[in-house]
Structure formats: structure tokens, C-alpha cells
Motif scaffolding. Sequence first.
Motif, PDB file in Angstrom:
ATOM      1  N   VAL A 111       0.826  -1.215   0.000  1.00 24.53           N
ATOM      2  CA  VAL A 111       0.000   0.000   0.000  1.00 24.53           C
ATOM      3  C   VAL A 111       0.859   1.265   0.000  1.00 24.53           C
ATOM      4  CG1 VAL A 111      -1.930  -1.150   1.126  1.00 24.53           C
ATOM      5  CG2 VAL A 111      -0.235   0.035   2.531  1.00 24.53           C
ATOM      6  N   GLY A 112       2.172   1.116   0.151  1.00 22.87           N
ATOM      7  CA  GLY A 112       3.056   2.284   0.230  1.00 22.87           C
ATOM      8  C   GLY A 112       4.027   2.369  -0.925  1.00 22.87           C
ATOM      9  N   LEU A 164       6.635   5.259  -1.917  1.00 20.37           N
ATOM     10  CA  LEU A 164       6.841   6.152  -0.776  1.00 20.37           C
ATOM     11  C   LEU A 164       8.021   5.661   0.052  1.00 20.37           C
ATOM     12  CD1 LEU A 164       3.116   6.537   0.361  1.00 20.37           C
ATOM     13  CD2 LEU A 164       4.433   8.064  -1.144  1.00 20.37           C
ATOM     14  N   GLU A 193       6.720   8.982   5.348  1.00 20.35           N
ATOM     15  CA  GLU A 193       5.548   9.062   4.464  1.00 20.35           C
ATOM     16  C   GLU A 193       4.996   7.653   4.194  1.00 20.35           C
ATOM     17  OE1 GLU A 193       4.250  11.391   0.376  1.00 20.35           O
ATOM     18  OE2 GLU A 193       6.354  10.829   0.635  1.00 20.35           O
ATOM     19  N   ARG A 194       5.899   6.722   3.954  1.00 17.30           N
ATOM     20  CA  ARG A 194       5.477   5.324   3.736  1.00 17.30           C
ATOM     21  C   ARG A 194       4.857   4.751   5.005  1.00 17.30           C
ATOM     22  NH1 ARG A 194       6.887   1.222   0.061  1.00 17.30           N
ATOM     23  NH2 ARG A 194       6.514  -0.859   0.896  1.00 17.30           N
ATOM     24  N   ALA A 200       3.414   6.267   7.455  1.00 22.97           N
ATOM     25  CA  ALA A 200       2.109   6.889   7.695  1.00 22.97           C
ATOM     26  C   ALA A 200       1.039   6.266   6.800  1.00 22.97           C
ATOM     27  CB  ALA A 200       2.183   8.392   7.470  1.00 22.97           C
ATOM     28  N   ARG A 201       1.372   6.008   5.548  1.00 17.76           N
ATOM     29  CA  ARG A 201       0.415   5.399   4.611  1.00 17.76           C
ATOM     30  C   ARG A 201       0.064   3.985   5.043  1.00 17.76           C
ATOM     31  NH1 ARG A 201      -3.454   4.017   2.741  1.00 17.76           N
ATOM     32  NH2 ARG A 201      -3.821   3.291   0.634  1.00 17.76           N
ATOM     33  N   VAL A 202       1.068   3.211   5.456  1.00 14.80           N
ATOM     34  CA  VAL A 202       0.836   1.838   5.894  1.00 14.80           C
ATOM     35  C   VAL A 202       0.003   1.836   7.178  1.00 14.80           C
ATOM     36  CG1 VAL A 202       1.948  -0.291   6.704  1.00 14.80           C
ATOM     37  CG2 VAL A 202       2.888   0.947   4.733  1.00 14.80           C
ATOM     38  N   ALA A 234      -2.131   4.131   8.156  1.00 15.07           N
ATOM     39  CA  ALA A 234      -3.502   4.538   7.808  1.00 15.07           C
ATOM     40  C   ALA A 234      -4.282   3.360   7.218  1.00 15.07           C
ATOM     41  CB  ALA A 234      -3.476   5.713   6.827  1.00 15.07           C
ATOM     42  N   GLU A 235      -3.628   2.583   6.372  1.00 14.73           N
ATOM     43  CA  GLU A 235      -4.294   1.406   5.788  1.00 14.73           C
ATOM     44  C   GLU A 235      -4.551   0.352   6.858  1.00 14.73           C
ATOM     45  OE1 GLU A 235      -6.046  -0.908   2.636  1.00 14.73           O
ATOM     46  OE2 GLU A 235      -5.826   1.213   3.133  1.00 14.73           O
TER      47      GLU A 235
END
Length: 142
Positions: free
Chosen positions: A90-91, A94, A98-99, A101-103, A105-106
Amino acid sequence: MAKTFQVTFDAADPRALGEFWCAVLGYVRDAPPEGFTTWEEALTAWGLPEERWNDKNAVSDPDGVGPRIFIQKVPEPKTAKNRVHLDVNVGEGLRGEERAARVRAEAERVSSLGATVVNEGSELGDFWIVLRDPEGNEFCLQ
């Protein structure tokens, strides 16, 4: 030569586990066979008793890129760690925070669907979170 493949899960509730993976991966339940508008219509026509309608389920990538996931009902619960698991990227593209945070959030989103966070890990610039689906199968978000 490349081979196509599907990933098979054992489950207590194939329909519910299929819905979970559809929501996580953006997959869709496989359409009923040609000539039928619903699976219930097909299963009735085939004479399968209603108590067996949730014995199997299959979900697929609507774009035809990812592998099909086949889910079969089994009587015994999961008792040990998976020997194979899915890594859901999912990242991609990134890096660093930033990566992560994306992981994260998912992981929060899929937790709201019924997954359970096991732990977070990082190594050599990579970041991942290990989770369990609603039936206890481990998978990673990375």
C-alpha cells in the motif's frame, strides 16, 4: 513461461472472509455462472442444500491483474502460524515516514473491517505491519 495461480484460504465462513478481502484489495466476488443472475439461483438449480451455500467462495481482481482468491469451508479452526501469507503493498513509491504513515492509515482502515494488528516492523528502509484477517490468517501491509 508465466503461470497463473490462485491463493486458497481455509475458513469457517467463506462468504464473510471473501467480503473482507474484497474490501481490503478492491476485489469483487466472482460472478455466478452464465445463465444465472445470482449464486443463490445457481445453487438452487443445482440442488445444493441451503446449508451448503457458504461452503465455497471466490473473489477476483476486477482488472484481472492480481490472483484469484478461493475460500473453502473447513471444520477445524486455524491453530498455527501461516506458512504462506499475503504482502499487500500500500506504500509503493513512498519512503521513510511518508510510507509508514500510509501503511499505518491502511492498517487502521482494515482493522475497522475486522483485521487485528499483530506488530510493526522495519528493516533496511522498509516498513510493514503484520495483521490477522477475521479468521486469524496473517498478512502484511507494506
